[in-house]
Motif scaffolding. Structure first.
Motif: not given
Length: 330
Positions: A1-12, A19-28
């Motif tokens: 999952m791309t970070i943009a996709e994660a952001d879109q999912r979290l916006a919904r 999506a939260l895990m994807a964002k965590g992995d991205h920042h880590f």
């Protein structure tokens, strides 16, 4: 999952576990450990709440948070030492606050209906105070004596010399819940004269008396990137601020009421106060509190924060250094 996709999912859906895990992995992966911990922590909360979540992924998030915590503790101790506050010099209350902050000590139990419950940082050993007695403040008269001029400046800003924005705003690099329904909600809005400890020149220009009075007469709480806080707080007609807790308890929040249409109040813990024009109110906002404005006109106060008078200067300096260390952690 791309970070943009994660952001879109979290916006919904702000509780989307994947999506939260994807964002965590991205920042880590970028070494942004504080942001990663925020998203991993929210993912764990989602799993524990019974919402859809992968149990093995939740355990991975817990292990990542433990690793982040260990790195964070090492950074804090080293940063404090480099700023002149070695562990041996920590004030006893400050040392206890660090122990609780990093999870090696528990906060003593309190048999209170409304204890102080800061969302970010708890400082132990302070007396339990809901509304402070403002007569103890030598600077109170200097502030209240300028209320007419400060109110006139505020009316100018309300008339269009400055822009109000929702008091609670979303942060792209932090996981946030619904914040009691106030996230990006302009029922409760503010205009900053000082934001994250720095003056907002375009606003200060229209409110020089308010700025000078608070910054020169008052023992403002000074924490880099957080305080002092100095702003105009607007609560719209017929609106209310739901019960919530503030971030840190070594300070009092102060209200200087400027526009008080009536039929409104602030409830903090077991007590209630009505705003009265020009009469200072000071309180510990980490105790559950709410506010309402049942009138047909907007309510406006000048809001600022001051150090709790029980704190010694060394404690103030160590708390400020702590948050400098926190902010320097990636």
């Amino acid at each position: 999952m791309t970070i943009a996709e994660a952001d879109q999912r979290l916006a919904r859906d702000e509780y989307d576990f994947v999506a939260l895990m994807a964002k965590g992995d991205h920042h880590f992966g970028l070494g942004e450990l504080r942001a990663a911990g925020s998203f991993f922590g929210m993912a764990v909360s989602v799993a524990q709440s019974g919402r859809p979540a992968d149990g093995r992924e939740a355990q991975r998030a817990i292990r990542a948070m433990q690793d982040i915590q260990q790195q964070f503790v090492r950074h804090l101790v080293g940063s404090l030492a480099s700023s002149g506050h070695s562990r041996a010099d920590w004030h006893p209350r400050f040392a206890q606050s660090i122990a609780m902050m990093v999870g090696v000590a528990e906060r003593p139990a309190e048999n209170r209906t409304y204890p102080a419950m800061p969302s970010v940082y708890y400082y132990p050993g302070l007396p339990h105070v809901e509304f402070a007695d403002t007569k103890q403040f030598a600077w109170r008269e200097a502030v209240e004596g300028k209320v007419e001029q400060i109110a006139e400046e505020a009316r100018t800003l309300l008339a269009g010399s400055g822009s109000f924005k929702p008091y609670v705003q979303a942060e792209a690099d932090r996981a946030q819940g619904d914040m009691h329904g106030m996230l990006d909600n302009d029922d409760w809005s503010s205009l900053d004269l000082i934001e994250k400890g720095e003056p907002v020149d375009d606003h200060v220009r229209h409110a020089p008396v308010a700025y000078k009075t608070i910054t020169e007469e008052v023992p403002v709480c000074t924490i880099p990137n957080r305080a002092p806080t100095l702003l105009l707080s607007l609560l719209k007609a017929g609106k209310r601020i739901p019960p919530h807790h503030g971030m840190l308890n070594p300070r009092y929040i102060c209200h200087l009421p400027l526009i008080v249409p009536g039929d409104g109040a602030l409830r903090l813990g077991s007590q209630k106060r009505e705003w009265r024009f020009g009469e200072l109110i000071a309180f510990d906002d980490t105790i559950e509190h709410e506010a309402w404005n049942h009138s047909a006109k907007d309510r406006l106060v000048l809001l600022f924060d001051v150090w709790r008078p029980e704190l010694e200067e060394i404690e103030q300096a160590q708390i400020a250094a702590l948050f400098t260390a926190v902010d320097s952690a990636r």
